[in-house]
Motif scaffolding. Structure first.
Motif, PDB file in Angstrom:
ATOM      1  N   ASP A 231      48.517  -6.880 -43.337  1.00  0.00           N
ATOM      2  CA  ASP A 231      49.316  -5.936 -44.123  1.00  0.00           C
ATOM      3  C   ASP A 231      50.757  -6.365 -44.363  1.00  0.00           C
ATOM      4  O   ASP A 231      51.558  -5.613 -44.917  1.00  0.00           O
ATOM      5  CB  ASP A 231      49.311  -4.564 -43.436  1.00  0.00           C
TER       6      ASP A 231
ATOM      7  N   GLY B  56      52.153  -7.111 -47.637  1.00  0.00           N
ATOM      8  CA  GLY B  56      50.817  -7.602 -47.328  1.00  0.00           C
ATOM      9  C   GLY B  56      50.257  -8.480 -48.424  1.00  0.00           C
ATOM     10  O   GLY B  56      49.594  -9.491 -48.153  1.00  0.00           O
TER      11      GLY B  56
ATOM     12  N   ARG C 226      47.574  -3.880 -51.571  1.00  0.00           N
ATOM     13  CA  ARG C 226      47.806  -3.293 -50.247  1.00  0.00           C
ATOM     14  C   ARG C 226      49.008  -2.355 -50.308  1.00  0.00           C
ATOM     15  O   ARG C 226      49.955  -2.594 -51.044  1.00  0.00           O
ATOM     16  CB  ARG C 226      48.054  -4.397 -49.217  1.00  0.00           C
TER      17      ARG C 226
ATOM     18  N   PRO D 102      54.141  -1.326 -44.049  1.00  0.00           N
ATOM     19  CA  PRO D 102      53.134  -1.348 -42.989  1.00  0.00           C
ATOM     20  C   PRO D 102      53.735  -0.989 -41.630  1.00  0.00           C
ATOM     21  O   PRO D 102      54.928  -1.207 -41.391  1.00  0.00           O
ATOM     22  CB  PRO D 102      52.681  -2.814 -42.997  1.00  0.00           C
TER      23      PRO D 102
ATOM     24  N   GLN E 228      41.899  -3.400 -44.070  1.00  0.00           N
ATOM     25  CA  GLN E 228      42.075  -2.938 -45.446  1.00  0.00           C
ATOM     26  C   GLN E 228      40.752  -2.414 -46.002  1.00  0.00           C
ATOM     27  O   GLN E 228      39.677  -2.782 -45.530  1.00  0.00           O
ATOM     28  CB  GLN E 228      42.578  -4.077 -46.346  1.00  0.00           C
TER      29      GLN E 228
END
Length: 341
Positions: free
Chosen positions: A94, A131, A157, A161, A290
Motif C-alpha cells: 500500500d 501504493g 490503491r 495507508p 488489496q
C-alpha cells in the motif's frame, strides 16, 4: 545534490512524456504511447512511467531500479493472513514504506532510504496513491534490467495507508522452515517463493556482511537471468569479481523442502519458465492486502522486455551462456532509447 538532480530529471521527463504523447512519437523502440492508450484511467500513468523509468532509472538497470524492486517487496512483506483473520493491524502492498518516514528507517529496511525519498514526492506530484507509485516503480525496476519480464500492473490503491506492523520481514538467517511459514502466512507457496528469490539476480548485499558490502548476488548483476540459481547452488565466486550468497538462498538451494522447486530455475533453458513464474508471483505480491476487483489494470503502459535469447554470445552452448555486451548495449539503445541519459 544527487537527490535534487534526480527530482529535476523527474520533472524533465514528465514534460518530455507529455510532449511525446501529443506527438504520438515513440521512435523505433516500440514503447507504448499515450496516443494508443486503451483505458482512459491509465492515461496519466504514461507520464508517471516516464518520470520513473527516465528521470530515476535513466532507462537502465542501476542501483535505484534495483532498490525499487526491493522496496516493493518490503512494502508488501509485512502482510499477514493470520493478522487479517484476527482483525488485527496488518500490512499490505500500500505504499506505507514511502508514506511513513519511520517505517523505512527500520533496520530491516536499511538501504532503501534513498529510493523511498526519491519516490515520496511523486504521489502528490501526480495525484495518485503511494501504493500505486511503489507498485509501478517495482514493475518498471524489473523491466529496466534486460531479461526482466512484464508484470501485470494494477493501480487505484487508496491512501493514505496505515503504517505496516514491524517485525514481519523475513530474515535471511532464519531456518528454511521459518521462512516458508512466513511466506505461507503471506499466501505464497514454496514454488512461488523460489521464483521470487530470483530477483536477487540483479541485487547487491550491503548489510548482511558489511565487510563485503556492495558485492552482487551473481556474476551478471546488470542482467535479469537465472545464473543466480546455478551460482548460488554451486557456491560460485570469482576472486577477481567476488559474489555474495545470502544464507537463506544457499539453504533454499539444498533443503529438501525447497530444492525441487529451486531446481526448476537452474540453467538458461529455464529462463523463460522462471521469468513467467516470477512475473506471476511479483504481481501477486503487489496485490497483498488489496482487492484486485477494486483496482484497474494498466499493464498497457509497460515497455516490452529485452529478450536475452538473441543476445547470447555466438557459439556459447554452455548451461548458462554469456550475454554479448555489444548486443546487450545495442538492445538497450534500441528498446529504452527515450529514457537514456
Amino acid at each position: 545534490m544527487r537527490f535534487i538532480h534526480l527530482l529535476v530529471l523527474v520533472s524533465v521527463f514528465r514534460l518530455t512524456a507529455a510532449l511525446n504523447g501529443e506527438r504520438g512519437d515513440t521512435g523505433p523502440s516500440g514503447i507504448p504511447s499515450v496516443e494508443n492508450a486503451k483505458n482512459p484511467a491509465c492515461v496519466p500513468w504514461y507520464g508517471i512511467r516516464d518520470a520513473i523509468m527516465g528521470g530515476i532509472f535513466q532507462g537502465r538497470c542501476n542501483d535505484l531500479s534495483r532498490a525499487a524492486i526491493r522496496l516493493s517487496f518490503h512494502d508488501a512483506a509485512p502482510f499477514s493472513l493470520a493478522l487479517q483473520a484476527a482483525g488485527q493491524p496488518n500490512g499490505a502492498a500500500d505504499g506505507s514504506i514511502i508514506f511513513h518516514p519511520d517505517e523505512v528507517e527500520r533496520p530491516a529496511n536499511d538501504g532503501l532510504q534513498t529510493i523511498a525519498g526519491i519516490l515520496q514526492p511523486l504521489p502528490e506530484q501526480f495525484n495518485v496513491s503511494a501504493g500505486d507509485i511503489v507498485a509501478v516503480a517495482g514493475a518498471l525496476g524489473v523491466l529496466s534490467c534486460p531479461g526482466g519480464p512484464v508484470i501485470r500492473t494494477y493501480v487505484g490503491r487508496s491512501g493514505p495507508p496505515p503504517v505496516n506492523p514491524d517485525g514481519l520481514l523475513p530474515d535471511t538467517n532464519s531456518p528454511v522452515e521459518v521462512l516458508l511459514a512466513r511466506f505461507a502466512d503471506m499466501g505464497f507457496a514454496p514454488r512461488e517463493l523460489m521464483a521470487l528469490i530470483g530477483s536477487h539476480t540483479t541485487g547487491r548485499q550491503r548489510f548482511v556482511d558489511v565487510a563485503e558490502a556492495g558485492e552482487p548476488f551473481d556474476s551478471t548483476i546488470d542482467v535479469w537471468d537465472v545464473r543466480f540459481y546455478t551460482e548460488t547452488q554451486n557456491n560460485f565466486t570469482d576472486s577477481a569479481a567476488p559474489t555474495f550468497h545470502l544464507p537463506s538462498d544457499r539453504a533454499f538451494s539444498h533443503h529438501p523442502l525447497t530444492q525441487p522447486d529451486y531446481n526448476r530455475f537452474v540453467g538458461f533453458k529455464r529462463q523463460d519458465n522462471w521469468a513467467q513464474e516470477y512475473a506471476d508471483a511479483h504481481a501477486k505480491m503487489s496485490l497483498v492486502g488489496q482487492s484486485k476487483a477494486a483496482l484497474t489494470e494498466c499493464t498497457e503502459i509497460l515497455p516490452a522486455e529485452i529478450d536475452l535469447e538473441n543476445l547470447i554470445v555466438a557459439g556459447d552452448n554452455s548451461e548458462n551462456p554469456a550475454v554479448d555486451p555489444v548486443k546487450l548495449e545495442a538492445a538497450i539503445q534500441s528498446q529504452r532509447s527515450i529514457w537514456l541519459v
